[in-house]
Write a protein that holds these residues in place. Structure first.
Motif, PDB file in Angstrom:
ATOM      1  N   PHE A 318       0.726  -1.257  -0.144  1.00  0.00           N
ATOM      2  CA  PHE A 318       0.056  -0.110  -0.063  1.00  0.00           C
ATOM      3  C   PHE A 318       1.021   1.223  -0.106  1.00  0.00           C
ATOM      4  CE2 PHE A 318      -3.008   2.714   2.853  1.00  0.00           C
ATOM      5  CZ  PHE A 318      -3.422   3.356   1.619  1.00  0.00           C
ATOM      6  N   PHE A 319       0.790   2.123  -1.116  1.00  0.00           N
ATOM      7  CA  PHE A 319       1.746   3.060  -1.288  1.00  0.00           C
ATOM      8  C   PHE A 319       0.835   4.288  -0.703  1.00  0.00           C
ATOM      9  CE2 PHE A 319       2.760   0.316  -4.350  1.00  0.00           C
ATOM     10  CZ  PHE A 319       4.234  -0.082  -4.408  1.00  0.00           C
ATOM     11  N   THR A 320       1.346   5.023   0.482  1.00  0.00           N
ATOM     12  CA  THR A 320       0.552   6.053   1.202  1.00  0.00           C
ATOM     13  C   THR A 320       1.117   7.390   0.674  1.00  0.00           C
ATOM     14  OG1 THR A 320       2.298   5.867   2.980  1.00  0.00           O
ATOM     15  CG2 THR A 320       0.557   4.412   3.118  1.00  0.00           C
ATOM     16  N   ASN A 321       2.096   7.677  -0.183  1.00  0.00           N
ATOM     17  CA  ASN A 321       2.627   8.778  -0.262  1.00  0.00           C
ATOM     18  C   ASN A 321       2.958   8.817  -1.906  1.00  0.00           C
ATOM     19  OD1 ASN A 321       3.359  11.241   0.729  1.00  0.00           O
ATOM     20  ND2 ASN A 321       5.281  10.941   0.989  1.00  0.00           N
ATOM     21  N   LEU A 322       1.827   8.607  -2.715  1.00  0.00           N
ATOM     22  CA  LEU A 322       2.031   8.613  -4.022  1.00  0.00           C
ATOM     23  C   LEU A 322       1.316   9.872  -4.532  1.00  0.00           C
ATOM     24  CD1 LEU A 322       3.324   6.444  -6.197  1.00  0.00           C
ATOM     25  CD2 LEU A 322       0.691   6.276  -6.634  1.00  0.00           C
ATOM     26  N   PHE A 323       1.579  10.215  -5.940  1.00  0.00           N
ATOM     27  CA  PHE A 323       1.204  11.581  -6.356  1.00  0.00           C
ATOM     28  C   PHE A 323       0.808  11.102  -7.790  1.00  0.00           C
ATOM     29  CE2 PHE A 323       2.612  13.070  -2.473  1.00  0.00           C
ATOM     30  CZ  PHE A 323       1.842  14.187  -2.337  1.00  0.00           C
ATOM     31  N   ALA A 324      -0.389  11.843  -8.302  1.00  0.00           N
ATOM     32  CA  ALA A 324      -0.789  11.600  -9.739  1.00  0.00           C
ATOM     33  C   ALA A 324       0.121  12.875 -10.550  1.00  0.00           C
ATOM     34  CB  ALA A 324      -2.202  12.058 -10.001  1.00  0.00           C
ATOM     35  N   THR A 325       0.433  12.700 -11.603  1.00  0.00           N
ATOM     36  CA  THR A 325       1.071  13.670 -12.418  1.00  0.00           C
ATOM     37  C   THR A 325       0.277  14.727 -12.820  1.00  0.00           C
ATOM     38  OG1 THR A 325       0.958  12.590 -14.508  1.00  0.00           O
ATOM     39  CG2 THR A 325       2.899  11.924 -13.187  1.00  0.00           C
ATOM     40  N   GLY A 326      -1.187  14.677 -13.076  1.00  0.00           N
ATOM     41  CA  GLY A 326      -1.889  15.754 -13.585  1.00  0.00           C
ATOM     42  C   GLY A 326      -3.323  15.325 -12.966  1.00  0.00           C
ATOM     43  N   THR A 327      -4.304  16.238 -13.730  1.00  0.00           N
ATOM     44  CA  THR A 327      -5.553  16.458 -13.362  1.00  0.00           C
ATOM     45  C   THR A 327      -6.534  15.788 -14.189  1.00  0.00           C
ATOM     46  OG1 THR A 327      -5.747  18.283 -14.479  1.00  0.00           O
ATOM     47  CG2 THR A 327      -4.697  18.705 -12.496  1.00  0.00           C
ATOM     48  N   ARG A 328      -6.220  14.832 -15.123  1.00  0.00           N
ATOM     49  CA  ARG A 328      -7.108  14.443 -16.154  1.00  0.00           C
ATOM     50  C   ARG A 328      -6.892  12.972 -16.588  1.00  0.00           C
ATOM     51  NH1 ARG A 328      -9.263  16.212 -21.252  1.00  0.00           N
ATOM     52  NH2 ARG A 328     -11.017  14.755 -20.487  1.00  0.00           N
ATOM     53  N   THR A 329      -7.969  12.236 -16.719  1.00  0.00           N
ATOM     54  CA  THR A 329      -7.723  10.680 -17.129  1.00  0.00           C
ATOM     55  C   THR A 329      -6.641  10.582 -18.028  1.00  0.00           C
ATOM     56  OG1 THR A 329     -10.006  10.211 -16.350  1.00  0.00           O
ATOM     57  CG2 THR A 329      -8.896   8.553 -17.951  1.00  0.00           C
ATOM     58  N   GLU A 583      16.327  10.562  -3.206  1.00  0.00           N
ATOM     59  CA  GLU A 583      15.956  10.325  -4.429  1.00  0.00           C
ATOM     60  C   GLU A 583      14.402  10.288  -4.638  1.00  0.00           C
ATOM     61  OE1 GLU A 583      19.486   6.949  -5.780  1.00  0.00           O
ATOM     62  OE2 GLU A 583      17.530   6.242  -5.066  1.00  0.00           O
ATOM     63  N   GLU A 584      13.570  10.347  -3.590  1.00  0.00           N
ATOM     64  CA  GLU A 584      12.312  10.401  -3.513  1.00  0.00           C
ATOM     65  C   GLU A 584      11.881  11.816  -4.112  1.00  0.00           C
ATOM     66  OE1 GLU A 584      10.448   9.126   0.225  1.00  0.00           O
ATOM     67  OE2 GLU A 584      12.237   8.012   0.761  1.00  0.00           O
ATOM     68  N   ARG A 585      10.803  11.704  -5.056  1.00  0.00           N
ATOM     69  CA  ARG A 585      10.203  12.763  -5.625  1.00  0.00           C
ATOM     70  C   ARG A 585       9.032  12.453  -6.393  1.00  0.00           C
ATOM     71  NH1 ARG A 585       9.778   9.657  -8.841  1.00  0.00           N
ATOM     72  NH2 ARG A 585      10.757   9.012 -10.787  1.00  0.00           N
ATOM     73  N   ALA A 586       8.243  13.678  -6.775  1.00  0.00           N
ATOM     74  CA  ALA A 586       7.013  13.334  -7.256  1.00  0.00           C
ATOM     75  C   ALA A 586       6.868  14.428  -8.410  1.00  0.00           C
ATOM     76  CB  ALA A 586       5.735  13.079  -6.810  1.00  0.00           C
ATOM     77  N   PHE A 587       6.345  14.263  -9.616  1.00  0.00           N
ATOM     78  CA  PHE A 587       6.100  15.023 -10.895  1.00  0.00           C
ATOM     79  C   PHE A 587       4.623  15.389 -10.543  1.00  0.00           C
ATOM     80  CE2 PHE A 587       9.717  12.538 -12.169  1.00  0.00           C
ATOM     81  CZ  PHE A 587      10.442  13.679 -12.624  1.00  0.00           C
ATOM     82  N   VAL A 588       4.442  16.690 -10.298  1.00  0.00           N
ATOM     83  CA  VAL A 588       2.824  16.913 -10.546  1.00  0.00           C
ATOM     84  C   VAL A 588       2.765  18.451 -11.456  1.00  0.00           C
ATOM     85  CG1 VAL A 588       2.333  16.229  -8.201  1.00  0.00           C
ATOM     86  CG2 VAL A 588       3.474  18.523  -8.259  1.00  0.00           C
ATOM     87  N   GLY A 589       1.679  18.392 -12.168  1.00  0.00           N
ATOM     88  CA  GLY A 589       1.464  19.587 -13.232  1.00  0.00           C
ATOM     89  C   GLY A 589       0.028  19.781 -13.462  1.00  0.00           C
ATOM     90  N   THR A 590       0.033  20.994 -14.316  1.00  0.00           N
ATOM     91  CA  THR A 590      -1.137  21.075 -15.005  1.00  0.00           C
ATOM     92  C   THR A 590      -0.726  21.099 -16.599  1.00  0.00           C
ATOM     93  OG1 THR A 590      -0.884  23.598 -14.872  1.00  0.00           O
ATOM     94  CG2 THR A 590      -2.064  22.512 -13.249  1.00  0.00           C
ATOM     95  N   TYR A 591      -1.729  21.909 -17.468  1.00  0.00           N
ATOM     96  CA  TYR A 591      -1.132  21.732 -18.833  1.00  0.00           C
ATOM     97  C   TYR A 591      -0.017  22.835 -19.103  1.00  0.00           C
ATOM     98  CZ  TYR A 591      -4.324  25.596 -19.550  1.00  0.00           C
ATOM     99  OH  TYR A 591      -4.970  26.982 -19.334  1.00  0.00           O
ATOM    100  N   ARG A 592      -0.096  23.703 -17.884  1.00  0.00           N
ATOM    101  CA  ARG A 592       0.901  24.917 -18.240  1.00  0.00           C
ATOM    102  C   ARG A 592       2.113  24.827 -17.083  1.00  0.00           C
ATOM    103  NH1 ARG A 592      -2.093  30.333 -17.697  1.00  0.00           N
ATOM    104  NH2 ARG A 592       0.308  30.976 -17.707  1.00  0.00           N
ATOM    105  N   LYS A 593       1.709  24.453 -15.839  1.00  0.00           N
ATOM    106  CA  LYS A 593       2.657  24.341 -14.679  1.00  0.00           C
ATOM    107  C   LYS A 593       3.240  23.059 -14.734  1.00  0.00           C
ATOM    108  CE  LYS A 593       1.375  28.857 -13.314  1.00  0.00           C
ATOM    109  NZ  LYS A 593       2.536  29.932 -13.284  1.00  0.00           N
ATOM    110  N   LEU A 594       4.368  22.825 -14.384  1.00  0.00           N
ATOM    111  CA  LEU A 594       5.205  21.606 -14.037  1.00  0.00           C
ATOM    112  C   LEU A 594       5.990  21.892 -12.818  1.00  0.00           C
ATOM    113  CD1 LEU A 594       6.852  21.683 -17.895  1.00  0.00           C
ATOM    114  CD2 LEU A 594       4.622  20.684 -16.925  1.00  0.00           C
TER     115      LEU A 594
END
Length: 662
Positions: A318-329, A583-594
C-alpha cells in the motif's frame, strides 16, 4: 447620444453593457464561491474586477465587430426597414442567448474544476455526445433551457421597453458619425488580437484571483487556439546535452546500464542483481476514475465509503505517499503507460504521432504477455482507442463511434448490450466492466496465455449514477455515493476473481488516474494530487505500507522489480522500494505548470514565460511558502521535463528509433 457615440449605435452599446453586467454577476458568484480561498484585500479584489472588466470589453468587442461594420455600411435610407429590423432583432437575440448559455456553462464548469474554460472545455466541445448526455443526466436541462429562454425574453422586453430598438431604427446618423465608434470597436479587437494573451489576466499570486479576472468565452477560444505548448519556446531550458547528462547520471546511480550512452536517449537495461528467478503472473491493473486519497478511511476519511479499499490496504503493498502527475484521465494514462513526466500542453494520449511508442506494454510484450485495454464507454473518447490500439493493446469497449485507425492491427472486442446492466453518459457500471474482464481472463487462461489488462473505470464520475440497491446511498445523489459504489464494485470483482483458477497467479494493482478535484488558490494545489495505490496478491511478498514519496510513473517499474525482471526500458520511472530519501520525488503539473516535489516538502514549479518558483509545501495547511532559488534543484527539474519533451518530439520514444521491431 453624443456625436462620438451616435444614436444608431444605441443598441450595440446596450449589448456591450448587458454583457459586462452579466459577466460581472458571474464573477461575483465565483468570488462568493471561493471567498475563503481568495485574496480579498480591497486592492487585490478591486484589481481582480478591473482586469476582468478590461477582458470583458475585449471579449465583447469580437461579438460587436460584425454588427458595428453592418451599422457603418448600411445605408441611411434603409434604417428601420424590414431587413434592418429582422437582422438587428435576430443578431441581438442570438448574442444574448450565447452569452446566457456560456455563463450557465461556466458555472457548471467552475463547479467541477474551479477554473475558467481551458483545455478540458475544448475537449468537451469535441466529444459532444458524451458531454451532452452527461449534462442531461446531471442537471434539469428542460428547466435550465427554459430559464435561458425566459431570461432572454425578459432582456428583449426590457430593451424594447427602454426604446433602444426604436432609437437605433429612427436614427439619422451619417457615415462619418458612425466611423468613430466602429474604429473604436476595430481598435479594441486589434489590440486583443495582437497584444493581449489570456495569461495577461494572471496578475496575482492567488490562482483564484487570476481565474476570476478572466472572461470565460475569451479563455475558451484561447485554449482552443493554443492546445499545445512548446517546452523550448516557453520554459526554462539547458543545453540539451547537459539536460540528458543530468538525467542519465541519476539512472547510473541507480545501477541502470545505458544502451546508447552517447545519444540523447534514456534507453537502458535494468538487471535483476539478486539473480532471483523471474516470475510471470497475470497482471490486472484497475485505473479508478477520480479516486482522491482523502476519500479513503486509511487517509483519515470518516464517512466509511471505502471499506473494501481500507481492508485491502492492510493486506497489500500500500503506497501512502503517491502523487498523480496531472488532473485528467488522459494525463494519468500517459504517466502510467509511458512512465514519463507530464509534458506541457495536452497529454500525449491526445496528440498526433503517439503510436508505436515504448510503453509498459512493450515490457510485458518482451515477457510474452497478451495486452488488453478495457473501457466501459466508447474508446474513441479522448483518443484512447487510437493510443492504446496503436501501442499494441487489444481494445475492449462498447464498440460504438469511430473505428480504430486502419494501420492498427490489434483486435477490438465489443461489450454487448446483453452484458450491460447499467449505463450512463460515460460508460457502463464498474461491475459490468469487471465481469467482462473476468470473462476475457477466463478465455486467456484457457488458452494458456499470460495477460496484462489495463482497466479504466467510469462510475466515479458525474452524474454519479450507478445500479440501485447495491449500496445505501441513492444513485445520482453525489460524489460520496459514487465513491462507495466504486469501492463496492471492486469488492464484488475480487470475490468473483478469487473463485477462478487464474487468480492465485494474478497480481492486481489498483490506482487512481487523478484526484476528484485539483483546483486551488496557488500555482499547484499539491494536496489534490495525492492518490492511493495498492498491489495485491504479490507472490512471496508480505503486506507493507510504503511511505516513500513517489509518482504514478514509478508503480510499474516497481512491479517489474518485484517480479525480478531483467528488461530493457525507456521509462523514466524507478523502483519505489529502492529509493533513497534523497531520490524520493513526485512530478505534478497542469497543462501549463510543471512541478517537482521532494521528500522534505520543497517543490519547484516551472511556468511558461520561462518562469520558475521555489516553495516549501506545508502538508498540514497545503500552503506553498516561497524559498530562495536552488540552482541544483532547478537544473534537476528542467532536465527531467526538457528531456521528456525532447524524446517525444524527436521520436525518442518510438520503438523503431530504439531498434525494436513492431
Amino acid at each position: 447620444m453624443s456625436k462620438l457615440f451616435p444614436q444608431r449605435f444605441k443598441l450595440l452599446f446596450y449589448f456591450v453593457k448587458i454583457f459586462i453586467i452579466l459577466s460581472t454577476l458571474v464573477r461575483i458568484i465565483f468570488v462568493l464561491w471561493v471567498f475563503k480561498e481568495l485574496d480579498t484585500s480591497f486592492f487585490k479584489l478591486a484589481n481582480t474586477f478591473l482586469v476582468g472588466v478590461l477582458f470583458d470589453l475585449g471579449t465583447v468587442s469580437f461579438f460587436a465587430l460584425p454588427y458595428a461594420l453592418y451599422l457603418l455600411f448600411f445605408p441611411q435610407r434603409w434604417y428601420g426597414s424590414l431587413f434592418d429590423r429582422i437582422a438587428t432583432w435576430c443578431g441581438y437575440t442570438l448574442g444574448i442567448v450565447i452569452f446566457l448559455f456560456s455563463f450557465f456553462a461556466e458555472i457548471t464548469f467552475w463547479e467541477e474544476f474551479k477554473n475558467r474554460f481551458n483545455f478540458i472545455a475544448v475537449d468537451y466541445l469535441i466529444y459532444t455526445y458524451e458531454v451532452v448526455k452527461n449534462i442531461n443526466e446531471s442537471y434539469p436541462i428542460p428547466l435550465l433551457i427554459g430559464g435561458i429562454l425566459l431570461f432572454t425574453a425578459v432582456l428583449l422586453f426590457i430593451t424594447k421597453r427602454r426604446g433602444i430598438f426604436q432609437k437605433t431604427f429612427h436614427s439619422e446618423s451619417t457615415f462619418m458619425e458612425k466611423l468613430f465608434p466602429t474604429l473604436l470597436v476595430i481598435s479594441t479587437v486589434l489590440i486583443f488580437v495582437l497584444f493581449v494573451n489570456n495569461k495577461d489576466a494572471e496578475q496575482f499570486e492567488n490562482r483564484y484571483n487570476n481565474e476570476i479576472a478572466k472572461t470565460g468565452i475569451y479563455s475558451f477560444f484561447s485554449a482552443f487556439q493554443k492546445n499545445e505548448l512548446s517546452y523550448t519556446d516557453f520554459y526554462r531550458t539547458l543545453p540539451i546535452n547537459e539536460a540528458f547528462a543530468e538525467v542519465k547520471s541519476e539512472f547510473k546511480r541507480r545501477g541502470d546500464t545505458l544502451l546508447f550512452p552517447e545519444k540523447e536517449s534514456i534507453y537502458r537495461n535494468i538487471s535483476n542483481t539478486d539473480s532471483l528467478p523471474e516470475q510471470r503472473p497475470n497482471v490486472i491493473f484497475i485505473c479508478v476514475e477520480s479516486l482522491s486519497a482523502n476519500f479513503l478511511g486509511s487517509f483519515g476519511n470518516t464517512e466509511n465509503n471505502t471499506p473494501t479499499l481500507d481492508s485491502l490496504a492492510n493486506h497489500s503493498l500500500f503506497f501512502t505517499n503517491l502523487f498523480a502527475t496531472g488532473t485528467r484521465t488522459v494525463r494519468g494514462m500517459e504517466a502510467i503507460t509511458l512512465s514519463i513526466p507530464p509534458t506541457p500542453g495536452r497529454s500525449i494520449v491526445k496528440r498526433e504521432n503517439n503510436q508505436q511508442l515504448f510503453t509498459i506494454g512493450e515490457v510485458f510484450k518482451q515477457k510474452g504477455y497478451e495486452r488488453n485495454f478495457f473501457y466501459g464507454g466508447d474508446g474513441y473518447f479522448d483518443n484512447m482507442n487510437s493510443y492504446f490500439g496503436g501501442n499494441g493493446f487489444n481494445i475492449v469497449d462498447r464498440g460504438r463511434g469511430f473505428l480504430l485507425d486502419a494501420s492498427i492491427t490489434t483486435t477490438r472486442t465489443n461489450i454487448e448490450d446483453e452484458e450491460v446492466t447499467f449505463e450512463n453518459a460515460w460508460g457502463i457500471a464498474d461491475e459490468d466492466i469487471y465481469n467482462k474482464v473476468i470473462k476475457v481472463a477466463d478465455e486467456a487462461h484457457g488458452a494458456g496465455k499470460p495477460f496484462f489488462d489495463f482497466v479504466m473505470t467510469t462510475s466515479n464520475h458525474r452524474p454519479y449514477t450507478y445500479p440501485e440497491g447495491k449500496i445505501d446511498i441513492p444513485s445520482g445523489s453525489g460524489r460520496s455515493g459514487a465513491v462507495k459504489y466504486t469501492d463496492y464494485a471492486i469488492g464484488a470483482f475480487l470475490k468473483k476473481a478469487q473463485s477462478k483458477d487464474w487468480y492465485k497467479n494474478t497480481v492486481i494493482i489498483i490506482m487512481a488516474d487523478h484526484c476528484a478535484s485539483s483546483a486551488g488558490r496557488q500555482e499547484l494545489d499539491v494536496k489534490n494530487y495525492h492518490i492511493p495505490a495498492l498491489i495485491l496478491n504479490l507472490p512471496n511478498a508480505a503486506p507493507q505500507k510504503v511511505e516513500n514519496l513517489a509518482s504514478q510513473i514509478d508503480v510499474f517499474p516497481t512491479l517489474f522489480s518485484l517480479l525480478n525482471w531483467n528488461y530493457n526500458t525507456n521509462l523514466f520511472g524507478t523502483d519505489i522500494l529502492k529509493m533513497k530519501p534523497a531520490e524520493e520525488r513526485a512530478f505534478v503539473g497542469t497543462y501549463r505548470k510543471l512541478g517537482l516535489l521532494k521528500k522534505d516538502g520543497s517543490i519547484m514549479v516551472l511556468g511558461d514565460q520561462q518562469l520558475s518558483n521555489f516553495y516549501r509545501w506545508n502538508r498540514e495547511t497545503n500552503e506553498l511558502m516561497p524559498l530562495e532559488n536552488d540552482n541544483r534543484f532547478l537544473n534537476e527539474i528542467i532536465s527531467n521535463y526538457q528531456t521528456a519533451d525532447y524524446l517525444f518530439r524527436n521520436e525518442g520514444l518510438k520503438l523503431t528509433t530504439l531498434g525494436i521491431e513492431k
